[in-house]
Motif scaffolding. Structure first.
Motif, PDB file in Angstrom:
ATOM      1  N   GLY A  82       0.802  -1.215   0.000  1.00 52.31           N
ATOM      2  CA  GLY A  82       0.000   0.000   0.000  1.00 52.31           C
ATOM      3  C   GLY A  82       0.837   1.269   0.000  1.00 52.31           C
ATOM      4  O   GLY A  82       2.065   1.238   0.081  1.00 52.31           O
ATOM      5  N   ALA A  83       0.136   2.382  -0.091  1.00 50.28           N
ATOM      6  CA  ALA A  83       0.797   3.686  -0.118  1.00 50.28           C
ATOM      7  C   ALA A  83       1.588   3.929   1.162  1.00 50.28           C
ATOM      8  O   ALA A  83       2.652   4.545   1.132  1.00 50.28           O
ATOM      9  CB  ALA A  83      -0.238   4.782  -0.322  1.00 50.28           C
ATOM     10  N   GLU A  84       1.099   3.430   2.287  1.00 48.72           N
ATOM     11  CA  GLU A  84       1.799   3.621   3.556  1.00 48.72           C
ATOM     12  C   GLU A  84       3.156   2.910   3.580  1.00 48.72           C
ATOM     13  O   GLU A  84       4.044   3.290   4.324  1.00 48.72           O
ATOM     14  CB  GLU A  84       0.931   3.196   4.744  1.00 48.72           C
ATOM     15  CG  GLU A  84       0.567   1.735   4.783  1.00 48.72           C
ATOM     16  CD  GLU A  84      -0.626   1.344   3.903  1.00 48.72           C
ATOM     17  OE1 GLU A  84      -0.875   0.135   3.781  1.00 48.72           O
ATOM     18  OE2 GLU A  84      -1.291   2.215   3.328  1.00 48.72           O
ATOM     19  N   GLY A  85       3.323   1.897   2.749  1.00 48.10           N
ATOM     20  CA  GLY A  85       4.605   1.203   2.662  1.00 48.10           C
ATOM     21  C   GLY A  85       5.694   2.059   2.032  1.00 48.10           C
ATOM     22  O   GLY A  85       6.887   1.874   2.303  1.00 48.10           O
ATOM     23  N   LEU A  86       5.282   3.010   1.194  1.00 50.90           N
ATOM     24  CA  LEU A  86       6.252   3.905   0.554  1.00 50.90           C
ATOM     25  C   LEU A  86       6.463   5.192   1.349  1.00 50.90           C
ATOM     26  O   LEU A  86       7.422   5.928   1.107  1.00 50.90           O
ATOM     27  CB  LEU A  86       5.791   4.245  -0.865  1.00 50.90           C
ATOM     28  CG  LEU A  86       5.739   3.063  -1.830  1.00 50.90           C
ATOM     29  CD1 LEU A  86       5.228   3.511  -3.190  1.00 50.90           C
ATOM     30  CD2 LEU A  86       7.100   2.408  -1.961  1.00 50.90           C
ATOM     31  N   ALA A  87       5.599   5.464   2.309  1.00 52.97           N
ATOM     32  CA  ALA A  87       5.664   6.707   3.077  1.00 52.97           C
ATOM     33  C   ALA A  87       7.019   6.958   3.740  1.00 52.97           C
ATOM     34  O   ALA A  87       7.509   8.089   3.707  1.00 52.97           O
ATOM     35  CB  ALA A  87       4.540   6.750   4.108  1.00 52.97           C
ATOM     36  N   PRO A  88       7.673   5.945   4.335  1.00 54.05           N
ATOM     37  CA  PRO A  88       8.981   6.222   4.940  1.00 54.05           C
ATOM     38  C   PRO A  88      10.026   6.692   3.922  1.00 54.05           C
ATOM     39  O   PRO A  88      10.850   7.554   4.228  1.00 54.05           O
ATOM     40  CB  PRO A  88       9.401   4.883   5.550  1.00 54.05           C
ATOM     41  CG  PRO A  88       8.153   4.099   5.680  1.00 54.05           C
ATOM     42  CD  PRO A  88       7.247   4.571   4.588  1.00 54.05           C
ATOM     43  N   TYR A  89       9.948   6.173   2.727  1.00 48.27           N
ATOM     44  CA  TYR A  89      10.915   6.536   1.692  1.00 48.27           C
ATOM     45  C   TYR A  89      10.612   7.923   1.127  1.00 48.27           C
ATOM     46  O   TYR A  89      11.525   8.694   0.834  1.00 48.27           O
ATOM     47  CB  TYR A  89      10.933   5.467   0.599  1.00 48.27           C
ATOM     48  CG  TYR A  89      11.238   4.113   1.178  1.00 48.27           C
ATOM     49  CD1 TYR A  89      12.549   3.769   1.503  1.00 48.27           C
ATOM     50  CD2 TYR A  89      10.231   3.198   1.463  1.00 48.27           C
ATOM     51  CE1 TYR A  89      12.839   2.534   2.078  1.00 48.27           C
ATOM     52  CE2 TYR A  89      10.521   1.965   2.030  1.00 48.27           C
ATOM     53  CZ  TYR A  89      11.821   1.650   2.334  1.00 48.27           C
ATOM     54  OH  TYR A  89      12.111   0.437   2.917  1.00 48.27           O
ATOM     55  N   VAL A  90       9.342   8.240   1.019  1.00 48.93           N
ATOM     56  CA  VAL A  90       8.933   9.585   0.595  1.00 48.93           C
ATOM     57  C   VAL A  90       9.397  10.592   1.637  1.00 48.93           C
ATOM     58  O   VAL A  90       9.956  11.641   1.311  1.00 48.93           O
ATOM     59  CB  VAL A  90       7.404   9.658   0.387  1.00 48.93           C
ATOM     60  CG1 VAL A  90       6.948  11.086   0.161  1.00 48.93           C
ATOM     61  CG2 VAL A  90       6.979   8.759  -0.775  1.00 48.93           C
ATOM     62  N   SER A  91       9.198  10.264   2.898  1.00 49.86           N
ATOM     63  CA  SER A  91       9.616  11.141   3.994  1.00 49.86           C
ATOM     64  C   SER A  91      11.131  11.350   3.982  1.00 49.86           C
ATOM     65  O   SER A  91      11.611  12.466   4.201  1.00 49.86           O
ATOM     66  CB  SER A  91       9.167  10.538   5.326  1.00 49.86           C
ATOM     67  OG  SER A  91       9.621  11.310   6.402  1.00 49.86           O
ATOM     68  N   LEU A  92      11.869  10.297   3.736  1.00 51.15           N
ATOM     69  CA  LEU A  92      13.330  10.393   3.678  1.00 51.15           C
ATOM     70  C   LEU A  92      13.766  11.303   2.528  1.00 51.15           C
ATOM     71  O   LEU A  92      14.669  12.141   2.687  1.00 51.15           O
ATOM     72  CB  LEU A  92      13.936   8.995   3.523  1.00 51.15           C
ATOM     73  CG  LEU A  92      15.438   8.877   3.706  1.00 51.15           C
ATOM     74  CD1 LEU A  92      15.861   9.293   5.114  1.00 51.15           C
ATOM     75  CD2 LEU A  92      15.874   7.438   3.437  1.00 51.15           C
ATOM     76  N   LEU A  93      13.122  11.195   1.384  1.00 50.54           N
ATOM     77  CA  LEU A  93      13.429  12.082   0.256  1.00 50.54           C
ATOM     78  C   LEU A  93      13.113  13.535   0.593  1.00 50.54           C
ATOM     79  O   LEU A  93      13.885  14.436   0.271  1.00 50.54           O
ATOM     80  CB  LEU A  93      12.644  11.663  -0.988  1.00 50.54           C
ATOM     81  CG  LEU A  93      13.206  10.493  -1.777  1.00 50.54           C
ATOM     82  CD1 LEU A  93      12.163   9.941  -2.740  1.00 50.54           C
ATOM     83  CD2 LEU A  93      14.463  10.923  -2.528  1.00 50.54           C
ATOM     84  N   ARG A  94      12.000  13.768   1.265  1.00 50.13           N
ATOM     85  CA  ARG A  94      11.641  15.141   1.642  1.00 50.13           C
ATOM     86  C   ARG A  94      12.644  15.697   2.660  1.00 50.13           C
ATOM     87  O   ARG A  94      12.979  16.881   2.620  1.00 50.13           O
ATOM     88  CB  ARG A  94      10.221  15.189   2.192  1.00 50.13           C
ATOM     89  CG  ARG A  94       9.178  14.892   1.129  1.00 50.13           C
ATOM     90  CD  ARG A  94       7.772  15.208   1.616  1.00 50.13           C
ATOM     91  NE  ARG A  94       6.737  14.584   0.827  1.00 50.13           N
ATOM     92  CZ  ARG A  94       6.347  14.951  -0.384  1.00 50.13           C
ATOM     93  NH1 ARG A  94       6.962  15.929  -0.989  1.00 50.13           N
ATOM     94  NH2 ARG A  94       5.364  14.329  -1.012  1.00 50.13           N
ATOM     95  N   HIS A  95      13.119  14.842   3.535  1.00 50.10           N
ATOM     96  CA  HIS A  95      14.127  15.257   4.509  1.00 50.10           C
ATOM     97  C   HIS A  95      15.429  15.617   3.785  1.00 50.10           C
ATOM     98  O   HIS A  95      16.077  16.622   4.122  1.00 50.10           O
ATOM     99  CB  HIS A  95      14.346  14.145   5.527  1.00 50.10           C
ATOM    100  CG  HIS A  95      15.141  14.553   6.716  1.00 50.10           C
ATOM    101  ND1 HIS A  95      15.458  13.696   7.729  1.00 50.10           N
ATOM    102  CD2 HIS A  95      15.712  15.733   7.067  1.00 50.10           C
ATOM    103  CE1 HIS A  95      16.167  14.320   8.639  1.00 50.10           C
ATOM    104  NE2 HIS A  95      16.341  15.563   8.262  1.00 50.10           N
ATOM    105  N   ALA A  96      15.798  14.830   2.796  1.00 53.78           N
ATOM    106  CA  ALA A  96      16.993  15.140   1.992  1.00 53.78           C
ATOM    107  C   ALA A  96      16.801  16.468   1.265  1.00 53.78           C
ATOM    108  O   ALA A  96      17.738  17.282   1.182  1.00 53.78           O
ATOM    109  CB  ALA A  96      17.281  14.020   1.004  1.00 53.78           C
ATOM    110  N   GLN A  97      15.617  16.697   0.747  1.00 49.45           N
ATOM    111  CA  GLN A  97      15.323  17.958   0.061  1.00 49.45           C
ATOM    112  C   GLN A  97      15.567  19.140   0.996  1.00 49.45           C
ATOM    113  O   GLN A  97      16.253  20.104   0.638  1.00 49.45           O
ATOM    114  CB  GLN A  97      13.874  17.970  -0.421  1.00 49.45           C
ATOM    115  CG  GLN A  97      13.455  19.290  -1.015  1.00 49.45           C
ATOM    116  CD  GLN A  97      11.951  19.389  -1.257  1.00 49.45           C
ATOM    117  OE1 GLN A  97      11.211  18.426  -1.070  1.00 49.45           O
ATOM    118  NE2 GLN A  97      11.501  20.554  -1.656  1.00 49.45           N
ATOM    119  N   VAL A  98      15.027  19.061   2.199  1.00 45.77           N
ATOM    120  CA  VAL A  98      15.182  20.138   3.177  1.00 45.77           C
ATOM    121  C   VAL A  98      16.651  20.327   3.544  1.00 45.77           C
ATOM    122  O   VAL A  98      17.144  21.457   3.636  1.00 45.77           O
ATOM    123  CB  VAL A  98      14.321  19.853   4.431  1.00 45.77           C
ATOM    124  CG1 VAL A  98      14.662  20.793   5.570  1.00 45.77           C
ATOM    125  CG2 VAL A  98      12.845  19.929   4.090  1.00 45.77           C
ATOM    126  N   ALA A  99      17.376  19.221   3.737  1.00 48.88           N
ATOM    127  CA  ALA A  99      18.793  19.302   4.099  1.00 48.88           C
ATOM    128  C   ALA A  99      19.606  19.961   2.985  1.00 48.88           C
ATOM    129  O   ALA A  99      20.483  20.800   3.256  1.00 48.88           O
ATOM    130  CB  ALA A  99      19.337  17.910   4.404  1.00 48.88           C
TER     131      ALA A  99
END
Length: 137
Positions: A82-99
């Protein structure tokens, strides 16, 4: 959203004060995201085009950053269903974006470096959006 244990040090490194450590963590984040996008691309319920966009943006972002001086490839666990399975990876990418955006805004960064960091941050944003859309159906 629970980040797999193997990715927690990577997530923490994106907040480091050492620029080399942040760049290495961003590089690894792109690598992880590309692996995940490749892994889910041909699932029956996945949007293959969005997975391809996520993988290509991750690869393009990774190419912009220096190769980490040390470390080993991360054995990326298969994402949960499901979509929730990809959420940690999406969050990690967004964190990299901010960094990366944070680094680009530092006054001591030269204009060329600022442009490259911002472009890499933009690639992280594109990859995050596309990866989030892979299993939206």
């Amino acid at each position: 959203m629970i980040l797999p244990d193997v990715l927690k040090p990577l997530d923490a490194a994106l907040d480091a004060t050492d620029r080399t450590q942040v760049l290495a963590a961003a590089w690894e984040t792109f690598d992880v995201a590309e692996q995940v996008a490749d892994a889910v691309a041909f699932e029956d319920s996945s949007d293959e085009l969005q997975a391809l966009v996520a993988a290509q943006a991750s690869s393009a972002g990774q190419i912009l950053l220096p190769l980490p001086e040390s470390g080993r490839p991360i054995d990326v666990p298969a994402p949960a269903q499901g979509a929730e399975g990809l959420a940690p990876y999406v969050s990690l990418l967004r964190h990299a974006q901010v960094a990366l955006e944070r680094m680009a805004a530092e006054p001591e960064v030269e204009e060329d470096g600022r442009a490259v960091l911002q472009e890499a941050a933009d690639k992280a944003a594109i990859a995050a959006e596309a990866l989030a859309a892979v299993r939206e159906q």
